[in-house]
Scaffold this motif. Structure first.
Motif, PDB file in Angstrom:
ATOM      1  N   GLY A  40       8.746  -8.168   1.256  1.00  0.00           N
ATOM      2  CA  GLY A  40       8.774  -7.565   2.281  1.00  0.00           C
ATOM      3  C   GLY A  40       7.334  -7.393   3.170  1.00  0.00           C
ATOM      4  O   GLY A  40       7.115  -7.221   4.280  1.00  0.00           O
ATOM      5  N   LEU A  41       6.372  -7.030   2.183  1.00  0.00           N
ATOM      6  CA  LEU A  41       4.892  -6.736   2.704  1.00  0.00           C
ATOM      7  C   LEU A  41       4.436  -8.140   3.158  1.00  0.00           C
ATOM      8  O   LEU A  41       3.934  -8.436   4.232  1.00  0.00           O
ATOM      9  CB  LEU A  41       4.042  -6.305   1.320  1.00  0.00           C
ATOM     10  N   TYR A  42       4.815  -9.406   2.590  1.00  0.00           N
ATOM     11  CA  TYR A  42       4.321 -10.754   2.974  1.00  0.00           C
ATOM     12  C   TYR A  42       5.074 -10.986   4.331  1.00  0.00           C
ATOM     13  O   TYR A  42       4.382 -11.707   5.132  1.00  0.00           O
ATOM     14  CB  TYR A  42       4.406 -11.586   2.057  1.00  0.00           C
ATOM     15  N   HIS A  43       6.077 -10.258   4.683  1.00  0.00           N
ATOM     16  CA  HIS A  43       6.593 -10.513   6.154  1.00  0.00           C
ATOM     17  C   HIS A  43       5.746  -9.932   7.084  1.00  0.00           C
ATOM     18  O   HIS A  43       5.901 -10.684   8.107  1.00  0.00           O
ATOM     19  CB  HIS A  43       7.932 -10.104   6.055  1.00  0.00           C
ATOM     20  N   HIS A  44       4.913  -8.960   6.930  1.00  0.00           N
ATOM     21  CA  HIS A  44       4.098  -8.480   7.678  1.00  0.00           C
ATOM     22  C   HIS A  44       2.522  -8.967   7.808  1.00  0.00           C
ATOM     23  O   HIS A  44       2.203  -9.224   8.932  1.00  0.00           O
ATOM     24  CB  HIS A  44       3.983  -6.990   7.718  1.00  0.00           C
ATOM     25  N   TYR A  45       2.084  -9.412   6.487  1.00  0.00           N
ATOM     26  CA  TYR A  45       0.690  -9.826   6.146  1.00  0.00           C
ATOM     27  C   TYR A  45       0.798 -11.038   5.295  1.00  0.00           C
ATOM     28  O   TYR A  45       1.387 -10.446   4.087  1.00  0.00           O
ATOM     29  CB  TYR A  45      -0.206  -8.721   5.863  1.00  0.00           C
ATOM     30  N   LEU A  78       7.546  -0.976   0.333  1.00  0.00           N
ATOM     31  CA  LEU A  78       8.151  -2.191   0.668  1.00  0.00           C
ATOM     32  C   LEU A  78       7.710  -3.163  -0.779  1.00  0.00           C
ATOM     33  O   LEU A  78       7.202  -2.815  -1.651  1.00  0.00           O
ATOM     34  CB  LEU A  78       7.077  -2.920   1.874  1.00  0.00           C
ATOM     35  N   SER A 118      -5.741 -11.048   4.515  1.00  0.00           N
ATOM     36  CA  SER A 118      -5.362 -10.795   5.993  1.00  0.00           C
ATOM     37  C   SER A 118      -5.168  -9.495   6.257  1.00  0.00           C
ATOM     38  O   SER A 118      -5.455  -8.887   7.272  1.00  0.00           O
ATOM     39  CB  SER A 118      -3.995 -11.609   6.336  1.00  0.00           C
ATOM     40  N   MET A 119      -4.820  -8.560   5.053  1.00  0.00           N
ATOM     41  CA  MET A 119      -4.610  -6.999   5.369  1.00  0.00           C
ATOM     42  C   MET A 119      -6.067  -6.461   5.190  1.00  0.00           C
ATOM     43  O   MET A 119      -6.324  -5.473   6.308  1.00  0.00           O
ATOM     44  CB  MET A 119      -3.924  -6.540   4.240  1.00  0.00           C
ATOM     45  N   PRO A 164      -0.582   0.473  11.006  1.00  0.00           N
ATOM     46  CA  PRO A 164       0.512   0.224  10.576  1.00  0.00           C
ATOM     47  C   PRO A 164       0.691   0.398   9.211  1.00  0.00           C
ATOM     48  O   PRO A 164      -0.211   0.526   8.475  1.00  0.00           O
ATOM     49  CB  PRO A 164       0.480  -1.521  11.005  1.00  0.00           C
ATOM     50  N   ALA A 185       3.168   1.058   0.364  1.00  0.00           N
ATOM     51  CA  ALA A 185       4.140   0.913   1.893  1.00  0.00           C
ATOM     52  C   ALA A 185       5.516   1.159   1.713  1.00  0.00           C
ATOM     53  O   ALA A 185       6.071   1.165   2.853  1.00  0.00           O
ATOM     54  CB  ALA A 185       3.486  -0.235   2.302  1.00  0.00           C
ATOM     55  N   PRO A 240       1.679  -0.809   6.483  1.00  0.00           N
ATOM     56  CA  PRO A 240       0.936  -1.820   5.413  1.00  0.00           C
ATOM     57  C   PRO A 240      -0.406  -1.677   5.440  1.00  0.00           C
ATOM     58  O   PRO A 240      -0.932  -1.696   4.131  1.00  0.00           O
ATOM     59  CB  PRO A 240       1.428  -3.266   5.687  1.00  0.00           C
TER      60      PRO A 240
END
Length: 228
Positions: free
Chosen positions: A54-59, A50, A64-65, A21, A48, A23
């Motif tokens: 917006g990045l925290y929306h995914h991870y 973002l 966590s990344m 993905p 990315a 990110p």
């Protein structure tokens, strides 16, 4: 171990574009350049394309990344190893060639992921680290089982099959540190040459039904991208 450059490659040898993905691809790039602790979330978000929210929306965190990146990388390697060994058949030497090919190619074609997977274990949270190291132990177990089987059948001459298996894995993993696409050896040449070294390491005695392996020419110079 000679590879046919014209043979159709099975799925486990297919290394097209990485399907990480966006990110995680950005995190991989940043970690490779600056290390985990030297990388900020803002840096990853910028790579990315973002915003930080917006990045925290995914991870939800940088950790966590890292975990997601290592999880995907290790699962990919395990899948490729399992497929290659299963396709190789029952003979220990064929399974050894298969898993060594897998390890070498993964650490060439996915070298950034492989390098981060080895160098950033120390950066994993304590509660996830055992999960990840268990996957790495499973990978090592595949190699160990092959070497032990070959030693028990008398086709590998080694008195320390577990240490031998670890030595072979360490040799293959180290490729991610020094390999460069513009180096002296092509990927297939490297797999062929280092596959022979793996056979020598286990003490493969061969049999009359298999073709002789011609020892490669000893190269006494070092080009950019070669092993130290």
């Amino acid at each position: 171990m000679t590879l046919d450059p014209y043979a159709a490659r099975p799925a486990w040898r297919d290394y097209g574009r990485s399907d990480l993905p966006i990110p995680l691809a950005a995190a991989l790039s940043a970690f490779a350049d600056h290390g985990y602790h030297g990388t900020s979330v803002r840096e990853i978000a910028g790579r990315a394309g973002l915003s930080v929210p917006g990045l925290y929306h995914h991870y939800p965190s940088k950790q966590s990344m890292l975990q997601g990146l290592l999880e995907m990388s290790m699962d990919d390697l395990l899948w490729r190893s399992e497929q290659s060994i299963a396709a190789a058949g029952p003979e220990p030497i064929d399974r050894l060639d298969a898993v060594v090919t897998t390890l070498l190619e993964f650490h060439m074609y996915r070298r950034e992921q492989a390098f981060i997977g080895s160098s950033e274990i120390r950066s994993l949270d304590a509660d996830y680290r055992p999960v990840y190291t268990a996957k790495r132990r499973r990978q090592q177990q595949m190699v160990d089982e092959i070497v032990v089987d070959g030693a028990q059948r008398g086709v590998f001459v080694t008195g320390d099959p577990y240490d031998t298996g670890r030595a072979i894995t360490t040799m293959c993993v180290g490729v991610s540190i020094w390999y460069r696409p513009d180096g002296r050896l092509s990927p297939d040449e490297l797999v062929d040459r280092w596959g022979r070294i793996a056979r020598d390491t286990v003490g493969y005695v061969g049999d009359s039904t298999r073709p002789e392996i011609t020892s490669p020419q000893i190269v006494r110079h070092r080009d950019q991208g070669d092993a130290p």
